[in-house]
Design a protein around this motif. Sequence first.
Motif, PDB file in Angstrom:
ATOM      1  N   ALA A 249      24.534 -23.411  65.791  1.00 34.88           N
ATOM      2  CA  ALA A 249      23.918 -22.089  65.895  1.00 34.88           C
ATOM      3  C   ALA A 249      24.532 -21.184  64.834  1.00 34.88           C
ATOM      4  O   ALA A 249      25.615 -21.458  64.316  1.00 34.88           O
ATOM      5  CB  ALA A 249      24.132 -21.492  67.283  1.00 34.88           C
ATOM      6  N   ALA A 250      23.839 -20.109  64.524  1.00 38.06           N
ATOM      7  CA  ALA A 250      24.329 -19.124  63.556  1.00 38.06           C
ATOM      8  C   ALA A 250      24.038 -17.728  64.088  1.00 38.06           C
ATOM      9  O   ALA A 250      23.105 -17.524  64.870  1.00 38.06           O
ATOM     10  CB  ALA A 250      23.656 -19.328  62.205  1.00 38.06           C
ATOM     11  N   ASP A 251      24.847 -16.775  63.658  1.00 39.12           N
ATOM     12  CA  ASP A 251      24.659 -15.383  64.072  1.00 39.12           C
ATOM     13  C   ASP A 251      25.498 -14.508  63.155  1.00 39.12           C
ATOM     14  O   ASP A 251      26.220 -15.002  62.286  1.00 39.12           O
ATOM     15  CB  ASP A 251      25.104 -15.201  65.525  1.00 39.12           C
ATOM     16  CG  ASP A 251      24.374 -14.064  66.241  1.00 39.12           C
ATOM     17  OD1 ASP A 251      23.898 -13.125  65.557  1.00 39.12           O
ATOM     18  OD2 ASP A 251      24.288 -14.114  67.472  1.00 39.12           O
ATOM     19  N   SER A 252      25.417 -13.213  63.387  1.00 37.05           N
ATOM     20  CA  SER A 252      26.229 -12.251  62.651  1.00 37.05           C
ATOM     21  C   SER A 252      27.271 -11.692  63.607  1.00 37.05           C
ATOM     22  O   SER A 252      26.930 -11.157  64.664  1.00 37.05           O
ATOM     23  CB  SER A 252      25.335 -11.136  62.104  1.00 37.05           C
ATOM     24  OG  SER A 252      26.107 -10.230  61.348  1.00 37.05           O
ATOM     25  N   LEU A 253      28.528 -11.824  63.241  1.00 38.88           N
ATOM     26  CA  LEU A 253      29.644 -11.335  64.045  1.00 38.88           C
ATOM     27  C   LEU A 253      29.883  -9.874  63.671  1.00 38.88           C
ATOM     28  O   LEU A 253      30.279  -9.576  62.549  1.00 38.88           O
ATOM     29  CB  LEU A 253      30.892 -12.175  63.760  1.00 38.88           C
ATOM     30  CG  LEU A 253      32.178 -11.789  64.457  1.00 38.88           C
ATOM     31  CD1 LEU A 253      32.111 -12.176  65.925  1.00 38.88           C
ATOM     32  CD2 LEU A 253      33.352 -12.459  63.798  1.00 38.88           C
ATOM     33  N   LYS A 254      29.592  -8.959  64.590  1.00 38.38           N
ATOM     34  CA  LYS A 254      29.779  -7.524  64.360  1.00 38.38           C
ATOM     35  C   LYS A 254      31.249  -7.176  64.507  1.00 38.38           C
ATOM     36  O   LYS A 254      31.894  -7.567  65.480  1.00 38.38           O
ATOM     37  CB  LYS A 254      28.964  -6.695  65.354  1.00 38.38           C
ATOM     38  CG  LYS A 254      27.495  -7.036  65.414  1.00 38.38           C
ATOM     39  CD  LYS A 254      26.781  -6.680  64.139  1.00 38.38           C
ATOM     40  CE  LYS A 254      25.278  -6.909  64.287  1.00 38.38           C
ATOM     41  NZ  LYS A 254      24.750  -7.892  63.387  1.00 38.38           N
ATOM     42  N   LEU A 255      31.767  -6.415  63.556  1.00 43.97           N
ATOM     43  CA  LEU A 255      33.170  -6.017  63.580  1.00 43.97           C
ATOM     44  C   LEU A 255      33.296  -4.572  64.035  1.00 43.97           C
ATOM     45  O   LEU A 255      32.526  -3.714  63.618  1.00 43.97           O
ATOM     46  CB  LEU A 255      33.794  -6.180  62.198  1.00 43.97           C
ATOM     47  CG  LEU A 255      33.818  -7.616  61.666  1.00 43.97           C
ATOM     48  CD1 LEU A 255      34.295  -7.635  60.229  1.00 43.97           C
ATOM     49  CD2 LEU A 255      34.689  -8.494  62.534  1.00 43.97           C
ATOM     50  N   MET A 256      34.255  -4.312  64.897  1.00 43.46           N
ATOM     51  CA  MET A 256      34.514  -2.976  65.433  1.00 43.46           C
ATOM     52  C   MET A 256      35.936  -2.576  65.080  1.00 43.46           C
ATOM     53  O   MET A 256      36.822  -3.420  65.010  1.00 43.46           O
ATOM     54  CB  MET A 256      34.372  -2.975  66.952  1.00 43.46           C
ATOM     55  CG  MET A 256      33.118  -3.585  67.455  1.00 43.46           C
ATOM     56  SD  MET A 256      31.885  -2.343  67.543  1.00 43.46           S
ATOM     57  CE  MET A 256      30.898  -2.969  68.874  1.00 43.46           C
ATOM     58  N   GLN A 257      36.152  -1.274  64.908  1.00 45.68           N
ATOM     59  CA  GLN A 257      37.479  -0.764  64.622  1.00 45.68           C
ATOM     60  C   GLN A 257      37.941   0.090  65.780  1.00 45.68           C
ATOM     61  O   GLN A 257      37.171   0.867  66.332  1.00 45.68           O
ATOM     62  CB  GLN A 257      37.470   0.068  63.344  1.00 45.68           C
ATOM     63  CG  GLN A 257      38.836   0.532  62.944  1.00 45.68           C
ATOM     64  CD  GLN A 257      38.830   1.197  61.573  1.00 45.68           C
ATOM     65  OE1 GLN A 257      37.845   1.828  61.201  1.00 45.68           O
ATOM     66  NE2 GLN A 257      39.897   1.045  60.838  1.00 45.68           N
ATOM     67  N   SER A 258      39.200  -0.046  66.141  1.00 46.71           N
ATOM     68  CA  SER A 258      39.774   0.727  67.225  1.00 46.71           C
ATOM     69  C   SER A 258      40.526   1.919  66.629  1.00 46.71           C
ATOM     70  O   SER A 258      41.378   1.753  65.769  1.00 46.71           O
ATOM     71  CB  SER A 258      40.737  -0.143  68.036  1.00 46.71           C
ATOM     72  OG  SER A 258      41.331   0.601  69.033  1.00 46.71           O
TER      73      SER A 258
ATOM     74  N   ALA B 204      28.000 -17.498  56.001  1.00 49.99           N
ATOM     75  CA  ALA B 204      26.734 -18.211  55.820  1.00 49.99           C
ATOM     76  C   ALA B 204      26.033 -18.390  57.161  1.00 49.99           C
ATOM     77  O   ALA B 204      26.667 -18.358  58.213  1.00 49.99           O
ATOM     78  CB  ALA B 204      26.979 -19.578  55.185  1.00 49.99           C
ATOM     79  N   THR B 205      24.732 -18.612  57.082  1.00 42.16           N
ATOM     80  CA  THR B 205      23.957 -18.936  58.284  1.00 42.16           C
ATOM     81  C   THR B 205      23.253 -20.283  58.142  1.00 42.16           C
ATOM     82  O   THR B 205      22.598 -20.732  59.075  1.00 42.16           O
ATOM     83  CB  THR B 205      22.919 -17.843  58.596  1.00 42.16           C
ATOM     84  OG1 THR B 205      22.087 -17.650  57.453  1.00 42.16           O
ATOM     85  CG2 THR B 205      23.601 -16.530  58.971  1.00 42.16           C
ATOM     86  N   THR B 206      23.396 -20.923  56.970  1.00 44.24           N
ATOM     87  CA  THR B 206      22.860 -22.277  56.775  1.00 44.24           C
ATOM     88  C   THR B 206      23.853 -23.095  55.958  1.00 44.24           C
ATOM     89  O   THR B 206      24.621 -22.547  55.162  1.00 44.24           O
ATOM     90  CB  THR B 206      21.502 -22.291  56.030  1.00 44.24           C
ATOM     91  OG1 THR B 206      21.717 -21.921  54.662  1.00 44.24           O
ATOM     92  CG2 THR B 206      20.495 -21.359  56.677  1.00 44.24           C
ATOM     93  N   MET B 207      23.807 -24.397  56.127  1.00 42.03           N
ATOM     94  CA  MET B 207      24.686 -25.284  55.350  1.00 42.03           C
ATOM     95  C   MET B 207      24.301 -25.293  53.873  1.00 42.03           C
ATOM     96  O   MET B 207      25.134 -25.605  53.025  1.00 42.03           O
ATOM     97  CB  MET B 207      24.675 -26.687  55.937  1.00 42.03           C
ATOM     98  CG  MET B 207      25.436 -26.758  57.253  1.00 42.03           C
ATOM     99  SD  MET B 207      25.530 -28.417  57.944  1.00 42.03           S
ATOM    100  CE  MET B 207      26.566 -29.252  56.762  1.00 42.03           C
ATOM    101  N   ALA B 208      23.061 -24.913  53.568  1.00 40.01           N
ATOM    102  CA  ALA B 208      22.631 -24.858  52.163  1.00 40.01           C
ATOM    103  C   ALA B 208      23.488 -23.872  51.366  1.00 40.01           C
ATOM    104  O   ALA B 208      23.598 -23.986  50.153  1.00 40.01           O
ATOM    105  CB  ALA B 208      21.161 -24.474  52.083  1.00 40.01           C
ATOM    106  N   GLN B 209      24.132 -22.932  52.061  1.00 40.60           N
ATOM    107  CA  GLN B 209      25.005 -21.958  51.400  1.00 40.60           C
ATOM    108  C   GLN B 209      26.394 -22.524  51.117  1.00 40.60           C
ATOM    109  O   GLN B 209      27.219 -21.856  50.511  1.00 40.60           O
ATOM    110  CB  GLN B 209      25.097 -20.690  52.257  1.00 40.60           C
ATOM    111  CG  GLN B 209      23.764 -19.955  52.359  1.00 40.60           C
ATOM    112  CD  GLN B 209      23.782 -18.871  53.418  1.00 40.60           C
ATOM    113  OE1 GLN B 209      23.730 -19.155  54.604  1.00 40.60           O
ATOM    114  NE2 GLN B 209      23.877 -17.633  52.980  1.00 40.60           N
ATOM    115  N   GLU B 210      26.651 -23.752  51.554  1.00 45.64           N
ATOM    116  CA  GLU B 210      27.901 -24.467  51.316  1.00 45.64           C
ATOM    117  C   GLU B 210      29.136 -23.621  51.666  1.00 45.64           C
ATOM    118  O   GLU B 210      30.011 -23.391  50.839  1.00 45.64           O
ATOM    119  CB  GLU B 210      27.961 -24.980  49.880  1.00 45.64           C
ATOM    120  CG  GLU B 210      26.819 -25.940  49.574  1.00 45.64           C
ATOM    121  CD  GLU B 210      26.874 -26.560  48.195  1.00 45.64           C
ATOM    122  OE1 GLU B 210      27.753 -26.187  47.379  1.00 45.64           O
ATOM    123  OE2 GLU B 210      26.030 -27.429  47.928  1.00 45.64           O
TER     124      GLU B 210
END
Length: 176
Positions: free
Chosen positions: A159-168, A63-69
């Motif tokens: 704060a909110a953001d999108s955590l990008k995932l990488m594969q090794s 989520a990026t807002t608390m409204a998304q619970e």
Amino acid sequence: PAPTPAPMPAPPSTATSTVSGELDFKAKMVPVKVEVRLDADADVATIVIEGPPGVWFGIAFGATTMAQEPYAIILDGSDDIQVEERQLGMYAMGSKLTGVSVQKVSQETRANGMVAVELRRPLAAAGAGYFTFDSSSPSIDVMVAVGRSQAFGYHSRRAADSLKLMQSVAGLVQTH
């Protein structure tokens, strides 16, 4: 007829089932840093969260807002940091989740005026209100917050953001 040669064995796989990502929210004026590693083979999410001592801090996933619970992991600001899992409410503290899916891996470490804690939990949700980590997803929406005291309550910064995932793969880091 000539004998058929035996099939060649498949080369060992160099792919890993682990993806990871890291975000530092200090540029957004929130003193929280988070690293997430998802290991599909071991069915484990490892979360390292760093924040200020003396006040609660936490992270919410999906989520990026608390409204998304969203599902959240909250760490109190005590000397022996305690961890709780919550489902946040719509702009409210929400409720503490029953049961425990997250565990501290080791004692917290303190350096440079910050405290870091390593946590582990299964990838799959433990029930209603929990979050399921998907290691095939390219990113996870996250929110972080820092409180005004040790006791969980209204945040002083968020704060909110999108955590990008990488594969090794074979020593190289590749994005999804």
